[in-house]
Design a protein around this motif. Structure first.
Motif, PDB file in Angstrom:
ATOM      1  N   PHE A   1      42.559  38.345  42.699  1.00 11.72           N
ATOM      2  CA  PHE A   1      42.293  38.462  41.274  1.00 11.72           C
ATOM      3  C   PHE A   1      40.913  37.900  40.949  1.00 11.72           C
ATOM      4  O   PHE A   1      40.090  38.565  40.364  1.00 11.72           O
ATOM      5  CB  PHE A   1      43.398  37.738  40.504  1.00 11.72           C
ATOM      6  N   GLU A   2      40.638  36.657  41.380  1.00  9.81           N
ATOM      7  CA  GLU A   2      39.348  36.044  41.114  1.00  9.81           C
ATOM      8  C   GLU A   2      38.235  36.759  41.859  1.00  9.81           C
ATOM      9  O   GLU A   2      37.139  36.911  41.360  1.00  9.81           O
ATOM     10  CB  GLU A   2      39.326  34.552  41.498  1.00  9.81           C
ATOM     11  N   HIS A   3      38.519  37.226  43.080  1.00 10.90           N
ATOM     12  CA  HIS A   3      37.520  37.905  43.902  1.00 10.90           C
ATOM     13  C   HIS A   3      36.989  39.145  43.183  1.00 10.90           C
ATOM     14  O   HIS A   3      35.795  39.390  43.167  1.00 10.90           O
ATOM     15  CB  HIS A   3      38.138  38.278  45.257  1.00 10.90           C
ATOM     16  N   GLN A   4      37.886  39.898  42.540  1.00 10.94           N
ATOM     17  CA  GLN A   4      37.491  41.094  41.814  1.00 10.94           C
ATOM     18  C   GLN A   4      36.546  40.732  40.666  1.00 10.94           C
ATOM     19  O   GLN A   4      35.539  41.387  40.461  1.00 10.94           O
ATOM     20  CB  GLN A   4      38.727  41.787  41.271  1.00 10.94           C
ATOM     21  N   HIS A   5      36.843  39.678  39.956  1.00 12.85           N
ATOM     22  CA  HIS A   5      36.013  39.280  38.824  1.00 12.85           C
ATOM     23  C   HIS A   5      34.691  38.700  39.286  1.00 12.85           C
ATOM     24  O   HIS A   5      33.675  38.885  38.649  1.00 12.85           O
ATOM     25  CB  HIS A   5      36.751  38.281  37.931  1.00 12.85           C
TER      26      HIS A   5
ATOM     27  N   GLY B   1      32.482  41.492  40.040  1.00 14.20           N
ATOM     28  CA  GLY B   1      32.103  42.184  38.814  1.00 14.20           C
ATOM     29  C   GLY B   1      30.943  41.506  38.120  1.00 14.20           C
ATOM     30  O   GLY B   1      30.143  42.139  37.453  1.00 14.20           O
ATOM     31  N   VAL B   2      30.809  40.194  38.300  1.00 19.32           N
ATOM     32  CA  VAL B   2      29.721  39.444  37.687  1.00 19.32           C
ATOM     33  C   VAL B   2      28.456  39.555  38.515  1.00 19.32           C
ATOM     34  O   VAL B   2      27.363  39.627  37.989  1.00 19.32           O
ATOM     35  CB  VAL B   2      30.110  37.952  37.524  1.00 19.32           C
ATOM     36  N   ALA B   3      28.604  39.587  39.833  1.00 22.39           N
ATOM     37  CA  ALA B   3      27.445  39.585  40.717  1.00 22.39           C
ATOM     38  C   ALA B   3      27.431  40.843  41.581  1.00 22.39           C
ATOM     39  O   ALA B   3      27.735  40.797  42.758  1.00 22.39           O
ATOM     40  CB  ALA B   3      27.470  38.341  41.588  1.00 22.39           C
TER      41      ALA B   3
ATOM     42  N   ASP C   1      26.749  32.398  35.643  1.00 21.47           N
ATOM     43  CA  ASP C   1      27.624  33.255  36.447  1.00 21.47           C
ATOM     44  C   ASP C   1      29.038  32.686  36.484  1.00 21.47           C
ATOM     45  O   ASP C   1      30.008  33.405  36.289  1.00 21.47           O
ATOM     46  CB  ASP C   1      27.108  33.381  37.884  1.00 21.47           C
ATOM     47  N   ALA C   2      29.136  31.390  36.752  1.00 21.07           N
ATOM     48  CA  ALA C   2      30.442  30.740  36.823  1.00 21.07           C
ATOM     49  C   ALA C   2      31.156  30.823  35.476  1.00 21.07           C
ATOM     50  O   ALA C   2      32.357  31.097  35.410  1.00 21.07           O
ATOM     51  CB  ALA C   2      30.290  29.287  37.256  1.00 21.07           C
TER      52      ALA C   2
ATOM     53  N   VAL D   1      34.814  32.651  34.766  1.00 20.68           N
ATOM     54  CA  VAL D   1      35.926  31.925  34.156  1.00 20.68           C
ATOM     55  C   VAL D   1      36.350  32.594  32.854  1.00 20.68           C
ATOM     56  O   VAL D   1      37.538  32.752  32.578  1.00 20.68           O
ATOM     57  CB  VAL D   1      35.557  30.438  33.938  1.00 20.68           C
ATOM     58  N   SER D   2      35.388  33.013  32.059  1.00 23.99           N
ATOM     59  CA  SER D   2      35.705  33.694  30.808  1.00 23.99           C
ATOM     60  C   SER D   2      36.446  34.999  31.068  1.00 23.99           C
ATOM     61  O   SER D   2      37.439  35.310  30.404  1.00 23.99           O
ATOM     62  CB  SER D   2      34.417  33.977  30.038  1.00 23.99           C
ATOM     63  N   SER D   3      36.003  35.745  32.047  1.00 30.38           N
ATOM     64  CA  SER D   3      36.653  37.004  32.391  1.00 30.38           C
ATOM     65  C   SER D   3      38.078  36.783  32.876  1.00 30.38           C
ATOM     66  O   SER D   3      39.001  37.489  32.476  1.00 30.38           O
ATOM     67  CB  SER D   3      35.841  37.737  33.451  1.00 30.38           C
ATOM     68  N   ILE D   4      38.270  35.790  33.728  1.00 27.99           N
ATOM     69  CA  ILE D   4      39.610  35.476  34.228  1.00 27.99           C
ATOM     70  C   ILE D   4      40.511  35.066  33.070  1.00 27.99           C
ATOM     71  O   ILE D   4      41.655  35.506  32.982  1.00 27.99           O
ATOM     72  CB  ILE D   4      39.556  34.379  35.310  1.00 27.99           C
ATOM     73  N   SER D   5      39.989  34.260  32.170  1.00 28.85           N
ATOM     74  CA  SER D   5      40.787  33.788  31.032  1.00 28.85           C
ATOM     75  C   SER D   5      41.258  34.947  30.171  1.00 28.85           C
ATOM     76  O   SER D   5      42.420  35.003  29.774  1.00 28.85           O
ATOM     77  CB  SER D   5      39.979  32.821  30.169  1.00 28.85           C
ATOM     78  N   THR D   6      40.361  35.884  29.879  1.00 32.11           N
ATOM     79  CA  THR D   6      40.759  36.994  29.015  1.00 32.11           C
ATOM     80  C   THR D   6      41.645  37.990  29.750  1.00 32.11           C
ATOM     81  O   THR D   6      42.559  38.554  29.162  1.00 32.11           O
ATOM     82  CB  THR D   6      39.536  37.722  28.427  1.00 32.11           C
TER      83      THR D   6
END
Length: 149
Positions: free
Chosen positions: A1-5, A8-10, A34-35, A39-44
């Protein structure tokens, strides 16, 4: 899950440092921005993930309800727990304290009010001082429309 996000950022190996290189997970070069974006993307996105869990939980309750009443006999609620549903393990006293237990009928016995159960605090997976991730109220859109009118 985090790996995908994270990817997506980088994209394509470009990180906040401005360097262009192949991404090396052992030596990441990410900026604070970036961090923060990850984190914002994961939260939403987590709220959307949790909502699918809530929908599944509600479907299980509706399969156990008394026809069209929105109430689940407490015996069926606990039968689902015995069948592997880890959510349905709260004691009757705790359910009463949450306001989700209707024990007004001596004929039907104690019944769980499905909508109250879904909106109760025990279905919040993340609880912090300033926000919670809980099951959404399916009527919220209707309420918003009424308030806007």
């Amino acid at each position: 899950f985090e790996h995908q996000h994270l990817h997506g950022v980088a994209p394509a190996g470009v990180h906040g440092s401005g360097l262009r290189e192949a991404w090396n997970p052992l030596r990441p070069l990410f900026s604070f921005a970036d961090a923060q974006a990850v984190v914002s993307s994961i939260s939403t996105q987590f709220g959307r993930y949790w909502e699918t869990e809530c929908e599944g939980l509600m479907q299980i309750l509706l399969k156990s309800e008394r026809r069209g009443t929105g109430r689940v006999p407490l015996s069926r609620f606990y039968a689902a727990a015995l069948g592997g549903q880890w959510h349905f393990t709260e004691s009757a006293a705790y359910l009463r304290q949450l306001g989700v237990l209707d024990d007004s009928s001596s004929f039907h016995g104690p019944q769980l009010i499905a909508s109250n159960y879904m909106q109760s605090s025990n279905n919040c997976v993340v609880t912090h001082k300033h926000f919670r991730v809980c099951c959404a109220n399916p009527c919220q859109d209707f309420y918003s429309d009424l308030e806007a009118a």
